[in-house]
Design an enzyme around this catalytic site. Structure first.
Site, PDB file in Angstrom:
ATOM      1  N   GLY A 237      26.375  33.642  48.835  1.00 60.32           N
ATOM      2  CA  GLY A 237      27.850  33.354  48.154  1.00 60.32           C
ATOM      3  C   GLY A 237      27.764  31.508  47.384  1.00 60.32           C
ATOM      4  O   GLY A 237      26.494  31.380  47.008  1.00 60.32           O
ATOM      5  N   PRO A 239      27.674  27.995  45.542  1.00 59.28           N
ATOM      6  CA  PRO A 239      27.925  26.779  46.559  1.00 59.28           C
ATOM      7  C   PRO A 239      28.860  26.096  47.126  1.00 59.28           C
ATOM      8  O   PRO A 239      29.889  26.688  46.245  1.00 59.28           O
ATOM      9  CB  PRO A 239      27.014  26.041  45.185  1.00 59.28           C
ATOM     10  CG  PRO A 239      26.240  26.401  43.933  1.00 59.28           C
ATOM     11  CD  PRO A 239      27.591  28.158  43.980  1.00 59.28           C
ATOM     12  N   GLY A 240      28.875  25.998  48.459  1.00 59.81           N
ATOM     13  CA  GLY A 240      30.203  24.792  48.492  1.00 59.81           C
ATOM     14  C   GLY A 240      30.950  25.332  49.120  1.00 59.81           C
ATOM     15  O   GLY A 240      32.151  25.719  49.813  1.00 59.81           O
ATOM     16  N   GLY A 242      30.275  27.161  52.483  1.00 58.07           N
ATOM     17  CA  GLY A 242      30.401  26.953  53.645  1.00 58.07           C
ATOM     18  C   GLY A 242      28.469  28.146  53.849  1.00 58.07           C
ATOM     19  O   GLY A 242      28.979  27.507  55.491  1.00 58.07           O
ATOM     20  N   LYS A 243      27.829  28.542  53.529  1.00 58.23           N
ATOM     21  CA  LYS A 243      26.979  29.160  53.652  1.00 58.23           C
ATOM     22  C   LYS A 243      25.634  27.963  54.586  1.00 58.23           C
ATOM     23  O   LYS A 243      25.797  28.502  55.987  1.00 58.23           O
ATOM     24  CB  LYS A 243      25.901  29.490  52.793  1.00 58.23           C
ATOM     25  CG  LYS A 243      26.194  30.660  51.595  1.00 58.23           C
ATOM     26  CD  LYS A 243      25.959  31.257  51.037  1.00 58.23           C
ATOM     27  CE  LYS A 243      25.655  29.831  49.710  1.00 58.23           C
ATOM     28  NZ  LYS A 243      26.870  28.953  48.760  1.00 58.23           N
ATOM     29  N   THR A 244      25.884  27.057  54.290  1.00 61.47           N
ATOM     30  CA  THR A 244      24.996  25.971  55.175  1.00 61.47           C
ATOM     31  C   THR A 244      25.723  25.687  56.031  1.00 61.47           C
ATOM     32  O   THR A 244      25.193  25.724  57.664  1.00 61.47           O
ATOM     33  CB  THR A 244      24.499  24.501  54.620  1.00 61.47           C
ATOM     34  OG1 THR A 244      23.461  24.831  53.104  1.00 61.47           O
ATOM     35  CG2 THR A 244      23.129  23.749  55.296  1.00 61.47           C
ATOM     36  N   HIS A 460      47.021  41.665  35.520  1.00 59.66           N
ATOM     37  CA  HIS A 460      46.077  42.600  35.406  1.00 59.66           C
ATOM     38  C   HIS A 460      45.128  43.518  36.764  1.00 59.66           C
ATOM     39  O   HIS A 460      45.224  44.658  37.039  1.00 59.66           O
ATOM     40  CB  HIS A 460      44.458  42.110  35.070  1.00 59.66           C
ATOM     41  CG  HIS A 460      43.776  42.269  34.696  1.00 59.66           C
ATOM     42  ND1 HIS A 460      43.390  42.347  33.185  1.00 59.66           N
ATOM     43  CD2 HIS A 460      42.628  43.120  35.317  1.00 59.66           C
ATOM     44  CE1 HIS A 460      41.911  43.433  33.452  1.00 59.66           C
ATOM     45  NE2 HIS A 460      42.007  43.360  34.239  1.00 59.66           N
ATOM     46  N   GLU A 461      45.564  42.837  37.468  1.00 56.89           N
ATOM     47  CA  GLU A 461      45.303  43.396  39.148  1.00 56.89           C
ATOM     48  C   GLU A 461      46.108  44.233  39.321  1.00 56.89           C
ATOM     49  O   GLU A 461      46.530  45.280  39.792  1.00 56.89           O
ATOM     50  CB  GLU A 461      44.216  42.063  40.399  1.00 56.89           C
ATOM     51  CG  GLU A 461      43.431  41.157  39.434  1.00 56.89           C
ATOM     52  CD  GLU A 461      42.296  42.302  39.880  1.00 56.89           C
ATOM     53  OE1 GLU A 461      42.050  43.286  39.941  1.00 56.89           O
ATOM     54  OE2 GLU A 461      41.250  41.310  38.860  1.00 56.89           O
ATOM     55  N   HIS A 464      45.867  47.633  37.743  1.00 57.80           N
ATOM     56  CA  HIS A 464      45.266  48.263  38.456  1.00 57.80           C
ATOM     57  C   HIS A 464      45.255  49.050  39.719  1.00 57.80           C
ATOM     58  O   HIS A 464      45.145  49.975  39.875  1.00 57.80           O
ATOM     59  CB  HIS A 464      44.022  47.706  38.921  1.00 57.80           C
ATOM     60  CG  HIS A 464      42.880  47.308  37.816  1.00 57.80           C
ATOM     61  ND1 HIS A 464      41.576  47.668  37.040  1.00 57.80           N
ATOM     62  CD2 HIS A 464      42.305  45.664  37.058  1.00 57.80           C
ATOM     63  CE1 HIS A 464      41.285  47.006  35.627  1.00 57.80           C
ATOM     64  NE2 HIS A 464      41.614  45.840  36.248  1.00 57.80           N
TER      65      HIS A 464
HETATM   66  P1  ADP Z   1      26.716  25.914  50.630  1.00 59.15           P
HETATM   67  O1  ADP Z   1      25.973  25.401  51.510  1.00 59.15           O
HETATM   68  O2  ADP Z   1      27.683  27.133  50.767  1.00 59.15           O
HETATM   69  O3  ADP Z   1      26.384  25.766  49.536  1.00 59.15           O
HETATM   70  P2  ADP Z   1      27.958  23.951  52.279  1.00 59.15           P
HETATM   71  O4  ADP Z   1      27.802  24.515  53.976  1.00 59.15           O
HETATM   72  O5  ADP Z   1      27.032  22.753  52.174  1.00 59.15           O
HETATM   73  O6  ADP Z   1      28.416  24.661  51.205  1.00 59.15           O
HETATM   74  O7  ADP Z   1      29.789  23.429  52.693  1.00 59.15           O
HETATM   75  C1  ADP Z   1      28.991  21.917  51.573  1.00 59.15           C
HETATM   76  C2  ADP Z   1      30.386  21.427  52.427  1.00 59.15           C
HETATM   77  O8  ADP Z   1      31.569  21.980  51.974  1.00 59.15           O
HETATM   78  C3  ADP Z   1      30.391  21.442  54.262  1.00 59.15           C
HETATM   79  O9  ADP Z   1      29.662  20.722  55.331  1.00 59.15           O
HETATM   80  C4  ADP Z   1      31.434  21.641  54.894  1.00 59.15           C
HETATM   81  O10 ADP Z   1      32.606  19.937  54.754  1.00 59.15           O
HETATM   82  C5  ADP Z   1      32.350  22.637  53.302  1.00 59.15           C
HETATM   83  N1  ADP Z   1      33.613  23.291  54.169  1.00 59.15           N
HETATM   84  C6  ADP Z   1      32.697  24.738  52.937  1.00 59.15           C
HETATM   85  N2  ADP Z   1      32.841  25.482  53.413  1.00 59.15           N
HETATM   86  C7  ADP Z   1      33.646  25.359  54.679  1.00 59.15           C
HETATM   87  C8  ADP Z   1      34.497  26.177  55.866  1.00 59.15           C
HETATM   88  N3  ADP Z   1      34.659  27.870  55.699  1.00 59.15           N
HETATM   89  N4  ADP Z   1      35.528  25.104  56.787  1.00 59.15           N
HETATM   90  C9  ADP Z   1      35.218  23.586  56.395  1.00 59.15           C
HETATM   91  N5  ADP Z   1      35.162  23.283  55.978  1.00 59.15           N
HETATM   92  C10 ADP Z   1      33.839  23.663  55.526  1.00 59.15           C
HETATM   93 ZN    ZN Z   2      40.120  44.607  35.437  1.00 60.24          ZN
END
Ligand code: ADP
Ligand code: ZN
Length: 645
Positions: A237, A239-240, A242-244, A460-461, A464
């Site tokens: 996914g 960045p940002g 919530g993977k970490t 658009h969607e 489809h």
């Molecule tokens: P990634 O690893 O995907 O780049 P992070 O896990 O580092 O993203 O997310 C960064 C911050 O964003 C997290 O520390 C959290 O505060 C916030 N965040 C992201 N996704 C979520 C979520 N689904 N629920 C709550 N907080 C989230």
């Molecule tokens: Zn399309």
């Protein structure tokens, strides 16, 4: 949370000693200079000295080690004006009568110096002598000084490169830790406190990692049944999203140590470092098992191998990747170490990483939709003192295309804005201001969607969706979204059918549905946009395949220009004549235009439904089969789906 302290090793002392030595040496040199000044000894030149000699000022001359000449003056000479500076140089302001008063070094072209001195010592009352001073230590030090300097610089650079400067909390011996993994360890002492409650939305992803948690909590339950648990899971996914956070939550739920590091930590300028870091990381993780290793941005090492092996760093990356693969193969499931990796570029990853027993499980972590954004807002609003009447769904509506990290950012920013204005609690306007600020930052990254664009995407969607709904052979629709994902701004999700043989009508229906997006734009806005590029690409490829590969076109006939040996280079030589080429182009054009017209016809007949669907999309961002049925009516070809089984 504190970082794991690197083990103290014996080299720490040594490198500090080198520093102490260098500083001491410099101070010694400095003091010697000062010493000369205290004694009132001043540097002079040989020509100056001859002048003193001729004036009869010189009382004694000593040549030390055949190199330095020390000159003492007569008492009378000390009163002369030219020697006045000698007085000033002494701390006591009274010249040292004994001397030496001046010194200079013998240069290469001063060969007649000794002769002149001998001459002079005959006539006048001048004493002249040789002396050897046991000051060899100094010479040795001077000799090795450049080496010490080089070593010092080397240490400095090495520390820089191994990231010691920014790392914090790491001692002066970073260079000797270069092969050690740089993973941050979160373990029982500073327990990972994050649980699934802190992760809003991401229901599907959470469900998938749930199994990993259960396994770590109770491995025997799985292994006694002979079950195999994946060694690795890949979170995919932007960045940002919530993977970490999700990986940490897995560790928090399972209450196991969590090693966290980034793919780029492995790769450095030193050859062999990456591989040994991987080895060290797995060794540590096994010692602490059950445990989780989290590798962020795995694409830094996991890129497909062998694209270009010209640069050295590339070889290094390959070595690192190979080591990682070896380690993953090397331990069996009862080691209880699970690797979770994150990336937003699965497409560039080496296929070997995805093979069974490695990262064979991929979990998609998408940008949050409206409902999920609301949930994320709620998580991050918890620690914030906000007004009771704050309309969270409204905030979620204001933030299309925002990631979880962006939302966390907004909450924080809003609190700062409110504090700046001396407010008692954070209100709606503060949040809106915060959104504006964050949008400003995002616009630069081209991530933000204007409401006008959003409307275009919705129609658009919806196009489809509507077209495919009324086509017999289009794959059944399960979900339509206008939440941006990767490169695409929206998507219609189909349940793909497993078909070994495809008939012409089926391809044509798929093309028609793919053109439905652009057709809807034309009908609604009387304008078309560039947003249909990938649709057009797909349709063009399909049309070309009909004509040149599958022999499905009557005008061209039962001919294929496909070469299964893969040796044909279409871009350079065409396997057909220029005349046929023109015929092919014309056929492709006609096939596509016919399908476009078909899509337009369907949409013109169902204009109100299209509009309703688009509006529902704008409102909910994600709609499922139920909404489609409600708006478009029961799928006239539903039968097909049930017979499919
Ligand atoms: P990634 O690893 O995907 O780049 P992070 O896990 O580092 O993203 O997310 C960064 C911050 O964003 C997290 O520390 C959290 O505060 C916030 N965040 C992201 N996704 C979520 C979520 N689904 N629920 C709550 N907080 C989230
Ligand atoms: Zn399309």
């Amino acid at each position: 949370m504190t970082k794991k302290k690197p083990p103290k090793n014996k080299f720490t002392l040594k490198s500090n000693w080198i520093y102490a030595f260098i500083i001491g040496f410099i101070m010694l040199m400095f003091m010697m200079n000062i010493g000369e000044t205290i004694n009132g000894t001043q540097k002079t030149s040989i020509s100056q000295f001859y002048r003193f000699l001729e004036a009869g000022d010189v009382r004694e001359v000593v040549i030390v080690n055949d190199k330095n000449v020390r000159v003492s003056l007569t008492e009378r000479a000390l009163d002369k004006d030219i020697h006045k500076s000698l007085k000033e140089k002494t701390l006591l302001n009274t010249p040292n009568i004994k001397g030496p008063h001046y010194y200079f070094e013998i240069g290469r072209d001063n060969s007649n110096l000794e002769e002149r001195l001998r001459e002079a010592s005959k006539n006048d009352d001048i004493r002249f002598s040789y002396e050897t001073e046991e000051n060899r230590l100094m010479d040795i030090l001077i000799g090795i000084f450049p080496f010490i300097l080089i070593i010092a610089i080397w240490i400095f650079i090495a520390r820089r490169m191994s990231g010691g400067s920014g790392g914090g909390g790491i001692g002066g011996s970073q260079i000797f830790n270069i092969g050690k993994s740089k993973a941050k360890l979160f373990d029982k002492n500073d327990n990972v406190k994050i649980t699934f409650k802190d992760v809003a939305g991401l229901e599907g992803a959470k469900e998938e990692v749930e199994e990993i948690v259960n396994f770590l909590k109770n491995p025997s339950k799985y292994t006694t049944l002979g079950g195999k648990i994946p060694k690795g899971a890949l979170l995919v996914g932007v960045p940002g999203t919530g993977k970490t956070l999700l990986a940490k939550a897995v560790a928090g739920e399972a209450k196991v140590p969590f090693f966290s590091l980034s793919g780029s930590d492995f790769v450095e300028m030193f050859v062999g470092v990456g591989a040994s870091r991987v080895r060290d990381l797995f060794k540590q993780a096994k010692e602490k098992s059950p445990s989780i290793i989290f590798i962020d941005e795995i694409d830094a090492i996991g890129r497909a191998r062998g694209r270009s092996s010209i640069t050295n760093s590339n070889d290094e990356r390959e070595n690192t990747l190979n080591q990682l693969l070896t380690e993953m193969d090397g331990f069996d499931t009862n080691t209880n170490v699970i690797i979770i990796a994150a990336t937003n570029r699965v497409d560039v990853l080496d296929k070997a990483l995805m093979r069974a027993g490695r990262f064979d499980r991929q979990i998609f972590v998408d940008l949050p939709d409206l409902r999920e954004r609301e949930a994320i807002f709620k998580v991050h609003l918890k620690p914030i003192k906000h007004t009771k009447t704050l309309d969270v769904p409204f905030l979620a509506k204001q933030t299309p295309g925002f990631s979880g990290a962006d939302i966390a950012n907004i909450c924080n920013e809003a609190a700062l804005i409110a504090a700046r204005n001396d407010k008692k609690s954070v209100g709606k306007q503060d949040f809106l201001d915060a959104v504006d600020r964050i949008v400003g930052g995002l616009e630069k990254k081209n991530k933000i969607i204007t409401s006008e664009e959003k409307r275009t995407i919705a129609f658009h969607e919806a196009g489809h969706a509507t077209v495919s709904w009324f086509l017999e052979h289009a794959a059944p629709l399960v979900k339509v979204t206008i939440v941006p994902r990767g490169q695409s701004l929206g998507a219609a999700w189909y349940l793909p059918e497993e078909r070994q043989i495809v008939r012409t009508e089926q391809i044509l229906d798929e093309m028609c549905a793919a053109l439905g997006g652009r057709a809807a734009e034309e009908i609604t806005f009387k304008k078309i946009s560039t947003g249909a590029l990938s649709d057009l690409e797909k349709v063009t490829k399909q049309a070309r395949a009909i004509v040149t590969i599958y022999g499905l076109n009557e005008k061209i006939g039962n001919i294929t220009y496909y070469d299964s040996s893969g040796q044909q280079e279409y871009s350079f030589t065409k396997p057909y004549s220029e005349e046929t080429a023109q015929k092919i182009d014309k056929e492709i054009y006609q096939i596509i235009e016919a399908q476009y017209k078909r899509a337009m016809d369907i949409l013109n007949k169902n204009k109100t439904k299209l509009k309703k669907l688009a509006e529902r999309l704008l409102e909910k961002e994600v709609i499922f089969k139920e909404d489609l049925e409600e708006i478009l009516g029961k799928n006239p070809f539903e039968k097909k789906e049930s017979t499919k089984e």
